[in-house]
Design a protein around this motif. Structure first.
Motif, PDB file in Angstrom:
ATOM      1  N   GLU A 169       0.830  -1.197   0.000  1.00 49.27           N
ATOM      2  CA  GLU A 169       0.000   0.000   0.000  1.00 49.27           C
ATOM      3  C   GLU A 169       0.871   1.257   0.000  1.00 49.27           C
ATOM      4  OE1 GLU A 169      -3.690   2.138   2.386  1.00 49.27           O
ATOM      5  OE2 GLU A 169      -2.966   0.185   3.068  1.00 49.27           O
ATOM      6  N   VAL A 170       1.906   1.248   0.819  1.00 56.02           N
ATOM      7  CA  VAL A 170       2.821   2.392   0.856  1.00 56.02           C
ATOM      8  C   VAL A 170       3.447   2.599  -0.528  1.00 56.02           C
ATOM      9  CG1 VAL A 170       5.042   3.199   1.754  1.00 56.02           C
ATOM     10  CG2 VAL A 170       3.332   2.298   3.328  1.00 56.02           C
ATOM     11  N   GLN A 171       3.893   1.504  -1.160  1.00 54.40           N
ATOM     12  CA  GLN A 171       4.517   1.608  -2.477  1.00 54.40           C
ATOM     13  C   GLN A 171       3.541   2.195  -3.492  1.00 54.40           C
ATOM     14  OE1 GLN A 171       7.749   0.978  -2.993  1.00 54.40           O
ATOM     15  NE2 GLN A 171       7.482   1.799  -5.041  1.00 54.40           N
ATOM     16  N   GLY A 172       2.274   1.779  -3.429  1.00 52.97           N
ATOM     17  CA  GLY A 172       1.268   2.325  -4.331  1.00 52.97           C
ATOM     18  C   GLY A 172       1.064   3.821  -4.131  1.00 52.97           C
ATOM     19  N   ILE A 173       1.027   4.247  -2.885  1.00 51.12           N
ATOM     20  CA  ILE A 173       0.864   5.677  -2.592  1.00 51.12           C
ATOM     21  C   ILE A 173       2.077   6.457  -3.090  1.00 51.12           C
ATOM     22  CG2 ILE A 173       0.676   7.399  -0.744  1.00 51.12           C
ATOM     23  CD1 ILE A 173      -0.849   5.240   0.886  1.00 51.12           C
ATOM     24  N   LEU A 174       3.271   5.913  -2.858  1.00 56.95           N
ATOM     25  CA  LEU A 174       4.484   6.611  -3.309  1.00 56.95           C
ATOM     26  C   LEU A 174       4.537   6.705  -4.831  1.00 56.95           C
ATOM     27  CD1 LEU A 174       7.125   5.173  -0.813  1.00 56.95           C
ATOM     28  CD2 LEU A 174       6.023   7.424  -0.764  1.00 56.95           C
ATOM     29  N   GLU A 175       4.080   5.671  -5.519  1.00 61.87           N
ATOM     30  CA  GLU A 175       4.013   5.712  -6.985  1.00 61.87           C
ATOM     31  C   GLU A 175       3.028   6.787  -7.440  1.00 61.87           C
ATOM     32  OE1 GLU A 175       4.589   5.091 -10.976  1.00 61.87           O
ATOM     33  OE2 GLU A 175       5.834   4.442  -9.293  1.00 61.87           O
ATOM     34  N   GLN A 176       1.886   6.860  -6.773  1.00 60.21           N
ATOM     35  CA  GLN A 176       0.897   7.895  -7.087  1.00 60.21           C
ATOM     36  C   GLN A 176       1.504   9.279  -6.847  1.00 60.21           C
ATOM     37  OE1 GLN A 176      -2.610   7.716  -4.638  1.00 60.21           O
ATOM     38  NE2 GLN A 176      -3.767   9.126  -5.918  1.00 60.21           N
ATOM     39  N   ASN A 177       2.275   9.435  -5.768  1.00 63.16           N
ATOM     40  CA  ASN A 177       2.932  10.711  -5.487  1.00 63.16           C
ATOM     41  C   ASN A 177       3.910  11.090  -6.588  1.00 63.16           C
ATOM     42  OD1 ASN A 177       1.497  10.892  -3.134  1.00 63.16           O
ATOM     43  ND2 ASN A 177       3.241  10.570  -1.769  1.00 63.16           N
ATOM     44  N   ARG A 178       4.624  10.094  -7.114  1.00 60.92           N
ATOM     45  CA  ARG A 178       5.575  10.358  -8.205  1.00 60.92           C
ATOM     46  C   ARG A 178       4.843  10.945  -9.408  1.00 60.92           C
ATOM     47  NH1 ARG A 178       7.180   8.283 -12.708  1.00 60.92           N
ATOM     48  NH2 ARG A 178       5.867   6.450 -12.581  1.00 60.92           N
ATOM     49  N   VAL A 179       3.690  10.357  -9.747  1.00 57.30           N
ATOM     50  CA  VAL A 179       2.892  10.838 -10.875  1.00 57.30           C
ATOM     51  C   VAL A 179       2.374  12.253 -10.592  1.00 57.30           C
ATOM     52  CG1 VAL A 179       0.757  10.428 -12.183  1.00 57.30           C
ATOM     53  CG2 VAL A 179       2.280   8.509 -11.633  1.00 57.30           C
ATOM     54  N   LEU A 180       1.902  12.483  -9.370  1.00 58.01           N
ATOM     55  CA  LEU A 180       1.413  13.818  -9.006  1.00 58.01           C
ATOM     56  C   LEU A 180       2.523  14.862  -9.123  1.00 58.01           C
ATOM     57  CD1 LEU A 180      -0.752  12.978  -5.838  1.00 58.01           C
ATOM     58  CD2 LEU A 180      -1.598  13.776  -8.061  1.00 58.01           C
ATOM     59  N   ILE A 181       3.702  14.522  -8.644  1.00 55.27           N
ATOM     60  CA  ILE A 181       4.822  15.465  -8.690  1.00 55.27           C
ATOM     61  C   ILE A 181       5.208  15.782 -10.136  1.00 55.27           C
ATOM     62  CG2 ILE A 181       7.290  15.712  -8.175  1.00 55.27           C
ATOM     63  CD1 ILE A 181       6.657  14.190  -5.514  1.00 55.27           C
TER      64      ILE A 181
ATOM     65  N   ILE B 285       1.035  11.915   1.622  1.00 52.47           N
ATOM     66  CA  ILE B 285       2.207  11.879   2.508  1.00 52.47           C
ATOM     67  C   ILE B 285       1.761  11.595   3.944  1.00 52.47           C
ATOM     68  CG2 ILE B 285       4.059  13.283   3.518  1.00 52.47           C
ATOM     69  CD1 ILE B 285       4.289  14.633   0.710  1.00 52.47           C
ATOM     70  N   ALA B 286       0.685  12.220   4.359  1.00 50.69           N
ATOM     71  CA  ALA B 286       0.157  11.965   5.711  1.00 50.69           C
ATOM     72  C   ALA B 286      -0.256  10.497   5.861  1.00 50.69           C
ATOM     73  CB  ALA B 286      -1.023  12.889   6.004  1.00 50.69           C
ATOM     74  N   ARG B 287      -0.845   9.912   4.819  1.00 46.39           N
ATOM     75  CA  ARG B 287      -1.225   8.497   4.864  1.00 46.39           C
ATOM     76  C   ARG B 287       0.004   7.601   5.001  1.00 46.39           C
ATOM     77  NH1 ARG B 287      -4.524   7.287  -0.250  1.00 46.39           N
ATOM     78  NH2 ARG B 287      -4.347   5.161   0.528  1.00 46.39           N
ATOM     79  N   VAL B 288       1.051   7.912   4.270  1.00 52.31           N
ATOM     80  CA  VAL B 288       2.286   7.120   4.351  1.00 52.31           C
ATOM     81  C   VAL B 288       2.882   7.221   5.753  1.00 52.31           C
ATOM     82  CG1 VAL B 288       4.682   6.959   3.536  1.00 52.31           C
ATOM     83  CG2 VAL B 288       2.818   7.174   1.889  1.00 52.31           C
ATOM     84  N   VAL B 289       2.893   8.417   6.310  1.00 55.02           N
ATOM     85  CA  VAL B 289       3.408   8.610   7.670  1.00 55.02           C
ATOM     86  C   VAL B 289       2.594   7.783   8.658  1.00 55.02           C
ATOM     87  CG1 VAL B 289       3.671  10.306   9.540  1.00 55.02           C
ATOM     88  CG2 VAL B 289       4.451  10.862   7.232  1.00 55.02           C
ATOM     89  N   ASP B 290       1.277   7.808   8.528  1.00 52.42           N
ATOM     90  CA  ASP B 290       0.413   7.014   9.417  1.00 52.42           C
ATOM     91  C   ASP B 290       0.677   5.519   9.268  1.00 52.42           C
ATOM     92  OD1 ASP B 290      -0.801   9.261  10.477  1.00 52.42           O
ATOM     93  OD2 ASP B 290      -2.603   9.106   9.222  1.00 52.42           O
TER      94      ASP B 290
END
Length: 140
Positions: A47-59, A88-93
């Motif tokens: 799940e963390v990896q998926g969120i980080l991938e989504q963040n990469r696309v957003l950036i 980012i808050a979700r990843v931190v949590d």
């Protein structure tokens, strides 16, 4: 895991991590719950990896909009940056919950191992003292 289901929700993931180490310790460190811990860790890190991938696309999109200096793109960046901040808050949590659950699991396993060792055999210091008292001394 479904989107929006976070490990910190106190659901199955937290309880499995908190209790699995104890089960594994009781079985002598064998499979007693360790498999579930691994599954939960894999799912959570996935799940963390998926969120980080989504963040990469957003950036990337934020950067393109910024470089284009298009009014609509710059306006859209506000929403994209908010989404990035939420992610980012979700990843931190997720990491905080994983860390706490893993720590509790290790502590519970160590406690169970210590309790099992203390009941089944004397301490190493007491055993060494008993052995030393039975040896003949060289001066005798």
């Amino acid at each position: 895991m479904e989107e929006g289901s976070v490990v910190s929700n106190g659901g199955e993931e937290g309880s499995v991590l908190a209790n699995a180490g104890v089960g594994a310790a009781r079985v002598g460190g064998g499979g007693g719950g360790g498999g579930k811990v691994v599954q939960v860790l894999q799912r959570s890190f996935g799940e963390v990896q998926g969120i980080l991938e989504q963040n990469r696309v957003l950036i990337q999109e934020i950067s393109q909009n910024h470089e284009a200096r298009d009014a609509d793109g710059l306006t859209r960046n506000v929403a994209l940056i908010r989404e990035l901040n939420t992610n980012i808050a979700r990843v931190v949590d997720l990491y905080a919950n994983l860390s706490g659950s893993f720590s509790r699991s290790v502590t519970a396993a160590a406690s169970a191992n210590n309790n099992n060792t203390a009941v089944s055999s004397p301490s190493a210091a007491a055993a060494a003292a008993a052995k030393a008292s039975k040896r003949p001394r060289a001066s005798e």
